[in-house]
Scaffold this active site. Structure first.
Site, PDB file in Angstrom:
ATOM      1  N   HIS A   1      -2.099  12.927  -2.432  1.00 43.20           N
ATOM      2  CA  HIS A   1      -3.158  12.478  -3.342  1.00 43.20           C
ATOM      3  C   HIS A   1      -3.989  13.686  -3.801  1.00 43.20           C
ATOM      4  O   HIS A   1      -4.331  14.542  -2.982  1.00 43.20           O
ATOM      5  CB  HIS A   1      -4.055  11.444  -2.645  1.00 43.20           C
ATOM      6  CG  HIS A   1      -4.964  10.733  -3.595  1.00 43.20           C
ATOM      7  ND1 HIS A   1      -6.136  11.308  -4.043  1.00 43.20           N
ATOM      8  CD2 HIS A   1      -4.882   9.535  -4.205  1.00 43.20           C
ATOM      9  CE1 HIS A   1      -6.724  10.465  -4.886  1.00 43.20           C
ATOM     10  NE2 HIS A   1      -5.981   9.383  -4.998  1.00 43.20           N
TER      11      HIS A   1
ATOM     12  N   HIS B   1      -7.454   7.022 -11.876  1.00 39.06           N
ATOM     13  CA  HIS B   1      -6.138   6.404 -11.857  1.00 39.06           C
ATOM     14  C   HIS B   1      -6.184   5.017 -12.481  1.00 39.06           C
ATOM     15  O   HIS B   1      -6.112   4.011 -11.798  1.00 39.06           O
ATOM     16  CB  HIS B   1      -5.595   6.346 -10.418  1.00 39.06           C
ATOM     17  CG  HIS B   1      -5.115   7.674  -9.933  1.00 39.06           C
ATOM     18  ND1 HIS B   1      -5.174   8.068  -8.620  1.00 39.06           N
ATOM     19  CD2 HIS B   1      -4.566   8.718 -10.606  1.00 39.06           C
ATOM     20  CE1 HIS B   1      -4.682   9.291  -8.515  1.00 39.06           C
ATOM     21  NE2 HIS B   1      -4.309   9.696  -9.708  1.00 39.06           N
TER      22      HIS B   1
ATOM     23  N   CYS C   1     -16.467  13.641  -8.135  1.00 40.04           N
ATOM     24  CA  CYS C   1     -17.393  12.638  -7.599  1.00 40.04           C
ATOM     25  C   CYS C   1     -18.225  13.257  -6.460  1.00 40.04           C
ATOM     26  O   CYS C   1     -17.684  13.985  -5.615  1.00 40.04           O
ATOM     27  CB  CYS C   1     -16.599  11.457  -7.061  1.00 40.04           C
ATOM     28  SG  CYS C   1     -17.661  10.276  -6.198  1.00 40.04           S
TER      29      CYS C   1
ATOM     30  N   CYS D   1     -16.250   6.714   1.154  1.00 42.45           N
ATOM     31  CA  CYS D   1     -17.397   6.602   0.239  1.00 42.45           C
ATOM     32  C   CYS D   1     -18.018   5.210   0.301  1.00 42.45           C
ATOM     33  O   CYS D   1     -17.386   4.235   0.698  1.00 42.45           O
ATOM     34  CB  CYS D   1     -16.995   6.977  -1.182  1.00 42.45           C
ATOM     35  SG  CYS D   1     -16.268   5.643  -2.103  1.00 42.45           S
TER      36      CYS D   1
ATOM     37  N   HIS E   1     -11.445  13.346  -8.684  1.00 39.77           N
ATOM     38  CA  HIS E   1     -10.825  13.660  -7.390  1.00 39.77           C
ATOM     39  C   HIS E   1     -11.071  15.100  -6.944  1.00 39.77           C
ATOM     40  O   HIS E   1     -10.772  15.457  -5.806  1.00 39.77           O
ATOM     41  CB  HIS E   1      -9.313  13.430  -7.461  1.00 39.77           C
ATOM     42  CG  HIS E   1      -8.946  12.024  -7.811  1.00 39.77           C
ATOM     43  ND1 HIS E   1      -8.209  11.693  -8.921  1.00 39.77           N
ATOM     44  CD2 HIS E   1      -9.241  10.866  -7.200  1.00 39.77           C
ATOM     45  CE1 HIS E   1      -8.058  10.379  -8.968  1.00 39.77           C
ATOM     46  NE2 HIS E   1      -8.669   9.855  -7.936  1.00 39.77           N
TER      47      HIS E   1
ATOM     48  N   SER F   1      -3.855   3.507  -8.032  1.00 40.80           N
ATOM     49  CA  SER F   1      -5.209   3.744  -7.527  1.00 40.80           C
ATOM     50  C   SER F   1      -5.243   3.522  -6.014  1.00 40.80           C
ATOM     51  O   SER F   1      -4.942   2.429  -5.518  1.00 40.80           O
ATOM     52  CB  SER F   1      -6.173   2.780  -8.239  1.00 40.80           C
ATOM     53  OG  SER F   1      -7.289   2.528  -7.432  1.00 40.80           O
TER      54      SER F   1
ATOM     55  N   GLU G   1      -7.109  14.120  -4.494  1.00 37.56           N
ATOM     56  CA  GLU G   1      -8.372  14.335  -3.746  1.00 37.56           C
ATOM     57  C   GLU G   1      -8.082  15.024  -2.410  1.00 37.56           C
ATOM     58  O   GLU G   1      -8.762  15.982  -2.019  1.00 37.56           O
ATOM     59  CB  GLU G   1      -9.064  12.989  -3.482  1.00 37.56           C
ATOM     60  CG  GLU G   1     -10.297  13.139  -2.608  1.00 37.56           C
ATOM     61  CD  GLU G   1     -10.697  11.856  -1.903  1.00 37.56           C
ATOM     62  OE1 GLU G   1     -10.703  10.787  -2.547  1.00 37.56           O
ATOM     63  OE2 GLU G   1     -10.981  11.918  -0.692  1.00 37.56           O
TER      64      GLU G   1
ATOM     65  N   ASN H   1      -7.768   3.328  -3.888  1.00 32.41           N
ATOM     66  CA  ASN H   1      -8.725   2.346  -3.343  1.00 32.41           C
ATOM     67  C   ASN H   1      -8.283   0.917  -3.661  1.00 32.41           C
ATOM     68  O   ASN H   1      -8.535   0.003  -2.888  1.00 32.41           O
ATOM     69  CB  ASN H   1     -10.141   2.665  -3.810  1.00 32.41           C
ATOM     70  CG  ASN H   1     -10.371   2.295  -5.251  1.00 32.41           C
ATOM     71  OD1 ASN H   1     -10.669   1.161  -5.563  1.00 32.41           O
ATOM     72  ND2 ASN H   1     -10.207   3.257  -6.155  1.00 32.41           N
TER      73      ASN H   1
END
Ligand code: SF4
Length: 278
Positions: free
Chosen positions: A122, A40, A94, A190, A72, A218, A124, A220
């Site tokens: 989202h 993102h 990931c 993570c 994702h 994004s 993910e 995060n």
């Protein structure tokens, strides 16, 4: 004005890995498409587009026969659909997302109902939820059940904050533990997220103002901005040109952090602009 950069910021290993895989794949196989943006961040996607990586929002939009799965990840159902289309797959999922997918699959296989602490829409979270064999949900609020499942597993979107996940889990324990026979919690936040949040919070405690650099899409980066703004005045910017010099009036110390999908050149551009304002 003193400027302090967080000790951990910018590209994480998952994003670097995804970009490396894609660059090597285009070099070897030629142009390809990704299912949704691979990370993102618009600047990263523009750079990848120059090396032949285009975005398809759905399988119907595919032009070639090579498809990259984003960092994702995707659900088993989407993976089946990709295979049914006879496409060659370049997988950049990931390893931290893969770990959450495996945890979801193991819980569902053992008969647990899965609760993911995360944003339902989202990509993910959608992918991880797909591993729950139809027995799961994603939420940021305590869920309400007509009939509470007896075995419940809880895990987190990889980019959520530790404090948010811990609060969610303890509220769930307070309100539901007496009603379930077994509760399993898997910490799937993570390492890169944990380190970036910790480093950002340390800086936020020492400064009068924080700048969080990265895409507004994004997850995060949004989380870093939320965490810092709970401590000190914080601005979330995507590019250096958004910086408003009036923010720095009567400020002595300024902190800077950046999300896991923010490229080094964008952080450098912000640092250069801040030095000009000093
Ligand atoms: S933020 Fe974490 S989960 Fe997401 S790509 Fe980076 S390392 Fe992987």
């Amino acid at each position: 004005m003193e400027i302090e950069k967080a000790a951990e910021l910018g590209f994480c290993t998952g994003v670097r890995r995804a970009i490396d895989i894609l660059e090597r794949a285009t070099h070897k196989l030629g142009p390809l498409q990704t299912l949704g943006p691979v990370v993102h961040n618009q600047q990263v996607m523009e750079r990848l587009a120059e090396s032949g990586v285009k975005v398809a929002e759905s399988l119907d939009q595919l032009e070639g026969n090579i498809l990259a799965i984003s960092s994702h990840g995707v659900s088993p159902k989407v993976l089946e659909q990709i295979k049914d289309h006879g496409l060659q797959i370049v997988d950049t999922t990931c390893p931290f997302v893969r770990r959450a997918q495996v945890a979801a699959w193991k819980l569902a296989s053992a008969g647990f109902f899965l609760i993911i602490f995360g944003e339902e829409s989202h990509p993910e979270v959608q992918g991880v939820l797909g591993f729950a064999k139809g027995k799961g949900l994603a939420t940021l609020e305590l869920p309400k059940f007509d009939k509470l499942p007896r075995q419940i597993g809880i895990l987190s979107q990889t980019t959520q904050s530790f404090s948010g996940f811990a609060h969610f889990v303890s509220s769930f324990v307070d309100s539901h533990l007496g009603l379930v026979s077994e509760l399993r919690i898997v910490n799937t936040i993570c390492d890169a997220t944990r380190k970036r949040q910790q480093a950002a919070l340390e800086v936020a405690k020492r400064v009068d103002l924080m700048l969080v650099v990265g895409s507004r899409h994004s997850a995060n980066t949004q989380r870093l901005a939320e965490l810092c703004s709970a401590i000190v005045e914080t601005y979330h910017i995507e590019r250096a040109r958004e910086i408003d010099p009036s923010w720095f009036r009567n400020r002595r110390r300024l902190g800077v952090t950046a999300g896991a999908s923010t490229p080094d050149e964008v952080i450098d551009e912000v640092m250069a602009k801040l030095k000009d304002e000093q």
